[in-house]
Design a protein around this motif. Structure first.
Motif, PDB file in Angstrom:
ATOM      1  N   GLU A 114       0.812  -1.211   0.000  1.00 11.88           N
ATOM      2  CA  GLU A 114       0.000   0.000   0.000  1.00 11.88           C
ATOM      3  C   GLU A 114       0.850   1.268   0.000  1.00 11.88           C
ATOM      4  O   GLU A 114       0.374   2.343  -0.364  1.00 11.88           O
ATOM      5  CB  GLU A 114      -0.944   0.015   1.208  1.00 11.88           C
ATOM      6  N   ASP A 115       2.115   1.150   0.421  1.00  8.27           N
ATOM      7  CA  ASP A 115       3.013   2.307   0.429  1.00  8.27           C
ATOM      8  C   ASP A 115       3.833   2.414  -0.846  1.00  8.27           C
ATOM      9  O   ASP A 115       4.596   3.367  -1.016  1.00  8.27           O
ATOM     10  CB  ASP A 115       3.963   2.226   1.633  1.00  8.27           C
ATOM     11  N   MET A 116       3.734   1.423  -1.733  1.00  4.15           N
ATOM     12  CA  MET A 116       4.509   1.411  -2.971  1.00  4.15           C
ATOM     13  C   MET A 116       3.792   2.162  -4.081  1.00  4.15           C
ATOM     14  O   MET A 116       2.562   2.276  -4.077  1.00  4.15           O
ATOM     15  CB  MET A 116       4.751  -0.034  -3.439  1.00  4.15           C
ATOM     16  N   THR A 117       4.571   2.616  -5.047  1.00  6.09           N
ATOM     17  CA  THR A 117       3.990   3.149  -6.273  1.00  6.09           C
ATOM     18  C   THR A 117       3.614   1.963  -7.159  1.00  6.09           C
ATOM     19  O   THR A 117       4.054   0.823  -6.916  1.00  6.09           O
ATOM     20  CB  THR A 117       4.985   4.045  -7.006  1.00  6.09           C
ATOM     21  N   GLU A 118       2.822   2.201  -8.187  1.00  7.30           N
ATOM     22  CA  GLU A 118       2.419   1.115  -9.081  1.00  7.30           C
ATOM     23  C   GLU A 118       3.629   0.493  -9.771  1.00  7.30           C
ATOM     24  O   GLU A 118       3.706  -0.729  -9.968  1.00  7.30           O
ATOM     25  CB  GLU A 118       1.429   1.655 -10.121  1.00  7.30           C
ATOM     26  N   GLU A 119       4.598   1.318 -10.133  1.00 12.00           N
ATOM     27  CA  GLU A 119       5.816   0.814 -10.779  1.00 12.00           C
ATOM     28  C   GLU A 119       6.614  -0.073  -9.836  1.00 12.00           C
ATOM     29  O   GLU A 119       7.139  -1.122 -10.245  1.00 12.00           O
ATOM     30  CB  GLU A 119       6.674   1.996 -11.236  1.00 12.00           C
ATOM     31  N   GLU A 120       6.656   0.320  -8.562  1.00 10.53           N
ATOM     32  CA  GLU A 120       7.370  -0.493  -7.574  1.00 10.53           C
ATOM     33  C   GLU A 120       6.671  -1.822  -7.339  1.00 10.53           C
ATOM     34  O   GLU A 120       7.322  -2.852  -7.124  1.00 10.53           O
ATOM     35  CB  GLU A 120       7.491   0.278  -6.258  1.00 10.53           C
ATOM     36  N   ARG A 121       5.350  -1.832  -7.384  1.00  8.89           N
ATOM     37  CA  ARG A 121       4.614  -3.089  -7.221  1.00  8.89           C
ATOM     38  C   ARG A 121       4.913  -4.045  -8.366  1.00  8.89           C
ATOM     39  O   ARG A 121       5.110  -5.250  -8.150  1.00  8.89           O
ATOM     40  CB  ARG A 121       3.106  -2.815  -7.148  1.00  8.89           C
ATOM     41  N   ARG A 122       4.944  -3.523  -9.608  1.00  9.04           N
ATOM     42  CA  ARG A 122       5.242  -4.376 -10.766  1.00  9.04           C
ATOM     43  C   ARG A 122       6.666  -4.920 -10.688  1.00  9.04           C
ATOM     44  O   ARG A 122       6.920  -6.091 -10.998  1.00  9.04           O
ATOM     45  CB  ARG A 122       5.053  -3.578 -12.062  1.00  9.04           C
ATOM     46  N   GLU A 123       7.582  -4.066 -10.255  1.00  6.32           N
ATOM     47  CA  GLU A 123       8.974  -4.506 -10.143  1.00  6.32           C
ATOM     48  C   GLU A 123       9.109  -5.588  -9.077  1.00  6.32           C
ATOM     49  O   GLU A 123       9.876  -6.567  -9.243  1.00  6.32           O
ATOM     50  CB  GLU A 123       9.859  -3.304  -9.791  1.00  6.32           C
ATOM     51  N   LYS A 124       8.359  -5.460  -7.972  1.00  8.13           N
ATOM     52  CA  LYS A 124       8.396  -6.464  -6.912  1.00  8.13           C
ATOM     53  C   LYS A 124       7.893  -7.802  -7.423  1.00  8.13           C
ATOM     54  O   LYS A 124       8.493  -8.858  -7.152  1.00  8.13           O
ATOM     55  CB  LYS A 124       7.560  -5.997  -5.729  1.00  8.13           C
ATOM     56  N   ARG A 125       6.810  -7.799  -8.180  1.00 10.34           N
ATOM     57  CA  ARG A 125       6.264  -9.046  -8.729  1.00 10.34           C
ATOM     58  C   ARG A 125       7.240  -9.683  -9.716  1.00 10.34           C
ATOM     59  O   ARG A 125       7.363 -10.919  -9.783  1.00 10.34           O
ATOM     60  CB  ARG A 125       4.916  -8.767  -9.391  1.00 10.34           C
ATOM     61  N   ARG A 126       7.899  -8.836 -10.515  1.00  5.98           N
ATOM     62  CA  ARG A 126       8.855  -9.365 -11.496  1.00  5.98           C
ATOM     63  C   ARG A 126      10.009 -10.073 -10.787  1.00  5.98           C
ATOM     64  O   ARG A 126      10.422 -11.179 -11.181  1.00  5.98           O
ATOM     65  CB  ARG A 126       9.393  -8.239 -12.376  1.00  5.98           C
ATOM     66  N   LYS A 127      10.524  -9.450  -9.729  1.00  3.94           N
ATOM     67  CA  LYS A 127      11.630 -10.052  -8.988  1.00  3.94           C
ATOM     68  C   LYS A 127      11.203 -11.339  -8.313  1.00  3.94           C
ATOM     69  O   LYS A 127      11.965 -12.318  -8.277  1.00  3.94           O
ATOM     70  CB  LYS A 127      12.147  -9.061  -7.945  1.00  3.94           C
ATOM     71  N   GLU A 128      10.006 -11.359  -7.793  1.00  5.54           N
ATOM     72  CA  GLU A 128       9.501 -12.582  -7.152  1.00  5.54           C
ATOM     73  C   GLU A 128       9.383 -13.716  -8.165  1.00  5.54           C
ATOM     74  O   GLU A 128       9.688 -14.868  -7.854  1.00  5.54           O
ATOM     75  CB  GLU A 128       8.142 -12.308  -6.489  1.00  5.54           C
ATOM     76  N   ARG A 129       8.934 -13.388  -9.398  1.00  9.97           N
ATOM     77  CA  ARG A 129       8.830 -14.425 -10.441  1.00  9.97           C
ATOM     78  C   ARG A 129      10.207 -14.947 -10.823  1.00  9.97           C
ATOM     79  O   ARG A 129      10.406 -16.159 -10.953  1.00  9.97           O
ATOM     80  CB  ARG A 129       8.117 -13.849 -11.664  1.00  9.97           C
TER      81      ARG A 129
END
Length: 388
Positions: free
Chosen positions: A318-333
């Protein structure tokens, strides 16, 4: 039914008694009484006006919910209740002044029918004795209009002798009781005949329609309240005049006078309240409050984000920007793929991921189709973003 009339008539009777003790004219007291009742109900009328103003703001969103869940009434009701709770709105709150008018009307009828009890405070045993004396000489005696008949009989030189056994102090009270308004006997009941009393029911119906019409014109959202579970204002606009007409043909003129004055005051009150609490002004104020609330949340979120970054703490989504959320998902994948490859170097995690991705796409698409059919929602195609 008599109990209901007396229940509301007793407190209102004390108000009329106090007014009559000062003014000594029942008709003038009745006018002042109506003004006092309207003034007492004014806070509730403000609440009703605010409710109408809120309706103007909330109607578009409520209509959207109705259309979205048109095929699922249960889900529609749940979403509407959730919406009401979130915004602190009760669609029935504006109806309270309308409902309160009816018990007050019952009380007024009791006060008008029983002036000996409520205004002159003659003991009940004396009233009962006078009723017995009069009923024995009058054919088709109406027991509910007994006190009005006693007033007429005592003030009539030809029939006052019927009450020779009654204490003279009570007879003098009744003889001096002024039950008129500008020469109009408030104890008479209008009949379906061509006479001057016919104007009372007509004015009652017309003023009731006028009050309802002005309310509808100045509160456009009221026309949609039938759909939102509101007060059914369109029905009230025509129902109240008919009700007023019916009532004033079956009760003394005094009740009709009360109803006419009450309707006129209601129309004036609506005009005043619309100036003070207009839907347009309330909408602007509410939208401004929403913007301020959103801005406050954004500022708090940014402060929390900076504080965590300064301490080196991990950010919540909830504290992340949308770009940071996408980057987090990419790294997790990528991390999942790397772990699978480390476990079995001969496997092709990328190919397995694509196969798994297609399976998940089909599952999610099927789930969305079922929800769309169940809740009447629009089906939305699954994208790669949904699978991240």
């Amino acid at each position: 039914m008599n109990f209901i009339y007396e229940l509301f008539g007793t407190p209102l009777g004390w108000i009329m008694w106090l007014l009559y003790a000062v003014i000594k004219n029942y008709g003038i007291c009745l006018i002042l009484f109506t003004v006092i009742i309207k003034a007492a109900l004014f806070p509730l009328s403000i609440k009703q006006q605010k409710s109408s103003a809120k309706m103007a703001v909330f109607t578009p969103k409520m209509t959207e919910i109705q259309k979205k869940y048109a095929n699922n009434k249960q889900k529609q009701q749940e979403e509407m209740m959730k919406f009401y709770e979130e915004h602190g709105y009760n669609p029935m709150s504006g109806c309270l002044p309308l409902f309160i008018q009816f018990p007050i009307l019952f009380g007024v009828i009791d006060v008008v029918y029983k002036p000996l009890k409520h205004i002159l405070h003659i003991p009940s045993d004396v009233i009962n004795e006078m009723v017995d004396l009069l009923s024995g000489t009058v054919q088709n005696f109406n027991s509910y209009q007994a006190e009005l008949s006693i007033v007429s009989a005592v003030q009539n030189p030809d029939t006052i002798s019927l009450f020779s056994s009654i204490d003279p102090q009570y007879i003098d009270q009744i003889k001096n009781f002024d039950y008129n308004l500008f020469g109009l006997d408030l104890g008479l009941v209008p009949q379906m005949a061509f006479n001057w009393l016919l104007i009372i029911p007509i004015l009652s119906g017309l003023t009731a329609f006028l009050a309802s019409f002005i309310s509808m014109k100045m509160n456009p959202s009221a026309a949609q309240q039938d759909q939102q579970g509101g007060c059914m204002m369109k029905g009230m606009m025509f129902g109240m005049p008919i009700f007023s007409l019916f009532i004033t043909f079956s009760v003394p003129v005094g009740v009709g006078i009360y109803w006419i004055i009450s309707n006129i005051l209601a129309a004036v009150q609506t005009i005043i309240l619309n100036k003070l609490y207009s839907p347009a002004r309330y909408k602007e104020e509410y939208e401004r409050q929403l913007q301020e609330a959103e801005e406050k949340k954004r500022i708090e979120r940014e402060k929390r984000r900076r504080r965590k970054l300064a301490k080196g703490e991990e950010l919540d989504e909830e504290d992340m920007t949308e770009e940071e959320r996408r980057e987090k998902r990419r790294k997790e994948r990528e991390e999942r793929l790397a772990n699978k490859k480390a476990e079995n170097p001969d496997r092709d995690p990328e190919a397995e991921y694509l196969t798994s991705k297609e399976i998940n796409r089909k599952r999610l698409a099927e789930a969305r189709r079922r929800d769309a059919e169940k809740y009447g929602e629009e089906y939305i195609e699954v994208t790669d973003k949904d699978l991240m």
